[in-house]
Design a protein around this motif. Structure first.
Motif, PDB file in Angstrom:
ATOM      1  N   ASP A   1     -22.632 -20.845  64.090  1.00 26.51           N
ATOM      2  CA  ASP A   1     -23.992 -21.954  63.962  1.00 26.51           C
ATOM      3  C   ASP A   1     -23.091 -22.759  62.541  1.00 26.51           C
ATOM      4  OD1 ASP A   1     -25.938 -24.869  63.020  1.00 26.51           O
ATOM      5  OD2 ASP A   1     -26.724 -23.839  64.911  1.00 26.51           O
ATOM      6  N   ALA A   2     -22.602 -23.833  61.930  1.00 24.00           N
ATOM      7  CA  ALA A   2     -22.160 -24.285  60.472  1.00 24.00           C
ATOM      8  C   ALA A   2     -23.716 -24.086  59.661  1.00 24.00           C
ATOM      9  CB  ALA A   2     -21.595 -26.025  60.951  1.00 24.00           C
ATOM     10  N   ASP A   3     -24.672 -24.783  60.508  1.00 24.25           N
ATOM     11  CA  ASP A   3     -25.716 -24.269  59.285  1.00 24.25           C
ATOM     12  C   ASP A   3     -26.265 -22.881  58.907  1.00 24.25           C
ATOM     13  OD1 ASP A   3     -26.224 -26.896  60.004  1.00 24.25           O
ATOM     14  OD2 ASP A   3     -28.100 -26.951  61.183  1.00 24.25           O
ATOM     15  N   ASP A   4     -25.493 -22.005  60.335  1.00 22.58           N
ATOM     16  CA  ASP A   4     -26.178 -20.024  59.204  1.00 22.58           C
ATOM     17  C   ASP A   4     -24.574 -20.351  58.466  1.00 22.58           C
ATOM     18  OD1 ASP A   4     -27.759 -20.233  60.923  1.00 22.58           O
ATOM     19  OD2 ASP A   4     -26.868 -19.534  62.587  1.00 22.58           O
ATOM     20  N   ILE A   5     -23.703 -21.135  57.995  1.00 20.69           N
ATOM     21  CA  ILE A   5     -22.831 -20.375  56.956  1.00 20.69           C
ATOM     22  C   ILE A   5     -23.367 -21.305  56.277  1.00 20.69           C
ATOM     23  CG2 ILE A   5     -20.268 -20.715  56.478  1.00 20.69           C
ATOM     24  CD1 ILE A   5     -20.498 -21.031  59.777  1.00 20.69           C
ATOM     25  N   SER A   6     -22.935 -19.915  54.324  1.00 23.24           N
ATOM     26  CA  SER A   6     -22.797 -20.638  53.260  1.00 23.24           C
ATOM     27  C   SER A   6     -22.732 -19.467  52.623  1.00 23.24           C
ATOM     28  CB  SER A   6     -24.715 -20.534  52.805  1.00 23.24           C
ATOM     29  OG  SER A   6     -25.302 -19.095  52.843  1.00 23.24           O
ATOM     30  N   PRO A   7     -22.264 -19.694  51.493  1.00 29.14           N
ATOM     31  CA  PRO A   7     -21.512 -18.828  50.440  1.00 29.14           C
ATOM     32  C   PRO A   7     -22.172 -16.722  50.690  1.00 29.14           C
ATOM     33  CG  PRO A   7     -20.975 -20.396  49.128  1.00 29.14           C
ATOM     34  CD  PRO A   7     -21.913 -20.478  50.277  1.00 29.14           C
ATOM     35  N   GLU A   8     -23.351 -17.023  50.574  1.00 25.81           N
ATOM     36  CA  GLU A   8     -24.780 -16.469  50.746  1.00 25.81           C
ATOM     37  C   GLU A   8     -24.539 -15.337  51.278  1.00 25.81           C
ATOM     38  OE1 GLU A   8     -25.792 -18.884  49.426  1.00 25.81           O
ATOM     39  OE2 GLU A   8     -24.881 -19.156  47.487  1.00 25.81           O
ATOM     40  N   ALA A   9     -23.654 -15.836  53.418  1.00 25.50           N
ATOM     41  CA  ALA A   9     -24.079 -15.130  54.440  1.00 25.50           C
ATOM     42  C   ALA A   9     -23.581 -13.842  54.247  1.00 25.50           C
ATOM     43  CB  ALA A   9     -23.726 -16.377  55.268  1.00 25.50           C
ATOM     44  N   ASP A  10     -23.830 -13.160  55.022  1.00 26.40           N
ATOM     45  CA  ASP A  10     -23.626 -11.787  54.977  1.00 26.40           C
ATOM     46  C   ASP A  10     -22.864 -11.534  55.962  1.00 26.40           C
ATOM     47  OD1 ASP A  10     -23.336  -8.782  55.873  1.00 26.40           O
ATOM     48  OD2 ASP A  10     -24.019  -8.011  53.888  1.00 26.40           O
ATOM     49  N   LEU A  11     -21.292 -11.388  56.911  1.00 23.64           N
ATOM     50  CA  LEU A  11     -21.489 -11.435  57.853  1.00 23.64           C
ATOM     51  C   LEU A  11     -21.419 -10.853  59.087  1.00 23.64           C
ATOM     52  CD1 LEU A  11     -16.905 -11.265  56.172  1.00 23.64           C
ATOM     53  CD2 LEU A  11     -18.386 -14.080  57.518  1.00 23.64           C
ATOM     54  N   TYR A  12     -22.054  -9.220  57.971  1.00 26.02           N
ATOM     55  CA  TYR A  12     -22.752  -8.297  59.507  1.00 26.02           C
ATOM     56  C   TYR A  12     -24.369  -8.468  59.121  1.00 26.02           C
ATOM     57  CZ  TYR A  12     -17.891  -6.674  58.459  1.00 26.02           C
ATOM     58  OH  TYR A  12     -16.551  -6.493  58.007  1.00 26.02           O
ATOM     59  N   ALA A  13     -25.131  -9.041  58.844  1.00 30.23           N
ATOM     60  CA  ALA A  13     -26.407  -8.771  58.959  1.00 30.23           C
ATOM     61  C   ALA A  13     -26.517  -9.994  58.834  1.00 30.23           C
ATOM     62  CB  ALA A  13     -27.296  -8.134  57.518  1.00 30.23           C
ATOM     63  N   ASP A  14     -26.316 -10.805  58.670  1.00 26.09           N
ATOM     64  CA  ASP A  14     -26.385 -12.677  59.280  1.00 26.09           C
ATOM     65  C   ASP A  14     -25.982 -13.756  60.580  1.00 26.09           C
ATOM     66  OD1 ASP A  14     -28.188 -12.602  56.650  1.00 26.09           O
ATOM     67  OD2 ASP A  14     -27.204 -13.451  55.395  1.00 26.09           O
ATOM     68  N   LEU A  15     -24.819 -13.146  59.911  1.00 26.81           N
ATOM     69  CA  LEU A  15     -23.385 -13.614  61.188  1.00 26.81           C
ATOM     70  C   LEU A  15     -23.231 -12.632  62.670  1.00 26.81           C
ATOM     71  CD1 LEU A  15     -21.532 -15.416  58.931  1.00 26.81           C
ATOM     72  CD2 LEU A  15     -23.586 -16.206  60.221  1.00 26.81           C
ATOM     73  N   ASP A  16     -24.061 -11.236  62.310  1.00 20.84           N
ATOM     74  CA  ASP A  16     -23.912 -10.962  63.921  1.00 20.84           C
ATOM     75  C   ASP A  16     -22.054 -10.353  63.541  1.00 20.84           C
ATOM     76  OD1 ASP A  16     -26.440 -10.560  64.112  1.00 20.84           O
ATOM     77  OD2 ASP A  16     -26.166 -12.152  65.139  1.00 20.84           O
ATOM     78  N   PHE A  17     -21.369  -9.888  62.262  1.00 18.05           N
ATOM     79  CA  PHE A  17     -20.145  -9.783  63.023  1.00 18.05           C
ATOM     80  C   PHE A  17     -20.017  -8.615  62.989  1.00 18.05           C
ATOM     81  CE2 PHE A  17     -18.042 -13.639  61.500  1.00 18.05           C
ATOM     82  CZ  PHE A  17     -16.543 -13.204  61.693  1.00 18.05           C
ATOM     83  N   ASP A  18     -19.392  -7.595  64.021  1.00 16.31           N
ATOM     84  CA  ASP A  18     -18.745  -6.544  64.562  1.00 16.31           C
ATOM     85  C   ASP A  18     -17.622  -5.938  63.464  1.00 16.31           C
ATOM     86  OD1 ASP A  18     -17.083  -7.327  66.496  1.00 16.31           O
ATOM     87  OD2 ASP A  18     -18.361  -6.662  67.609  1.00 16.31           O
ATOM     88  N   SER A  19     -16.568  -4.864  63.470  1.00 15.20           N
ATOM     89  CA  SER A  19     -15.256  -4.231  63.181  1.00 15.20           C
ATOM     90  C   SER A  19     -14.484  -5.957  63.983  1.00 15.20           C
ATOM     91  CB  SER A  19     -15.650  -2.482  63.212  1.00 15.20           C
ATOM     92  OG  SER A  19     -15.537  -2.598  64.576  1.00 15.20           O
ATOM     93  N   ILE A  20     -14.854  -5.466  65.066  1.00  8.60           N
ATOM     94  CA  ILE A  20     -13.481  -6.507  66.412  1.00  8.60           C
ATOM     95  C   ILE A  20     -13.225  -7.607  65.288  1.00  8.60           C
ATOM     96  CG2 ILE A  20     -13.318  -7.134  68.336  1.00  8.60           C
ATOM     97  CD1 ILE A  20     -12.695  -3.978  67.689  1.00  8.60           C
ATOM     98  N   ASP A  21     -14.738  -8.183  65.313  1.00 10.13           N
ATOM     99  CA  ASP A  21     -14.667  -9.790  64.347  1.00 10.13           C
ATOM    100  C   ASP A  21     -14.253 -10.007  63.333  1.00 10.13           C
ATOM    101  OD1 ASP A  21     -16.392 -11.376  66.206  1.00 10.13           O
ATOM    102  OD2 ASP A  21     -18.459 -10.265  65.928  1.00 10.13           O
ATOM    103  N   ALA A  22     -14.169  -8.378  62.595  1.00  9.86           N
ATOM    104  CA  ALA A  22     -13.812  -8.539  60.969  1.00  9.86           C
ATOM    105  C   ALA A  22     -12.308  -8.690  61.236  1.00  9.86           C
ATOM    106  CB  ALA A  22     -14.099  -7.464  60.534  1.00  9.86           C
ATOM    107  N   ILE A  23     -11.943  -7.919  61.791  1.00  8.56           N
ATOM    108  CA  ILE A  23     -10.402  -8.152  62.441  1.00  8.56           C
ATOM    109  C   ILE A  23      -9.447  -9.442  62.863  1.00  8.56           C
ATOM    110  CG2 ILE A  23      -8.598  -6.513  63.772  1.00  8.56           C
ATOM    111  CD1 ILE A  23     -10.104  -4.000  64.009  1.00  8.56           C
ATOM    112  N   ASP A  24     -10.577  -9.469  63.506  1.00  7.34           N
ATOM    113  CA  ASP A  24     -10.146 -10.633  64.064  1.00  7.34           C
ATOM    114  C   ASP A  24     -10.273 -12.442  63.072  1.00  7.34           C
ATOM    115  OD1 ASP A  24      -9.797 -10.609  66.288  1.00  7.34           O
ATOM    116  OD2 ASP A  24     -11.769 -11.045  67.435  1.00  7.34           O
ATOM    117  N   LEU A  25     -10.936 -12.019  61.660  1.00  6.60           N
ATOM    118  CA  LEU A  25     -11.155 -13.131  60.598  1.00  6.60           C
ATOM    119  C   LEU A  25      -9.749 -12.663  59.276  1.00  6.60           C
ATOM    120  CD1 LEU A  25     -12.401 -14.945  59.517  1.00  6.60           C
ATOM    121  CD2 LEU A  25     -13.951 -13.510  58.305  1.00  6.60           C
ATOM    122  N   ALA A  26      -9.683 -10.750  59.757  1.00  3.78           N
ATOM    123  CA  ALA A  26      -8.082 -10.930  58.954  1.00  3.78           C
ATOM    124  C   ALA A  26      -7.094 -11.362  59.939  1.00  3.78           C
ATOM    125  CB  ALA A  26      -8.109  -9.312  58.869  1.00  3.78           C
TER     126      ALA A  26
END
Length: 83
Positions: free
Chosen positions: A22-47
């Protein structure tokens, strides 16, 4: 050369479109893992998505320090400046 604001906007679009965040959940301070529920696979996809935007391959050590959206913007900015 993209500004950090443009990088942030592009990254936000990627997160909304590719990761269904959700765009409303995205801010410069948002933690990818704690706030946006990223996991290691998501991190690889983002890279991979960052590679598509910058044309630069991220080194694993560059991405290890990325915890927040702001961190990602800074790494992308460094990659673009290194071109």
């Amino acid at each position: 050369m993209m500004t950090k604001e443009e990088i942030y906007t592009e990254l936000k679009n990627v997160l909304v479109q590719s990761f269904m965040i959700d765009a409303d959940d995205i801010s410069p301070e948002a933690d990818l893992y704690a706030d946006l529920d990223f996991d290691s696979i998501d991190a690889i996809d983002l890279a991979a998505k960052i590679h598509n935007v910058t044309g630069q391959q991220m080194k694993p050590e560059q991405f290890k320090g990325v915890r927040t959206i702001g961190d990602a913007v800074n790494v992308i900015d460094e990659l673009l400046r290194a071109k």
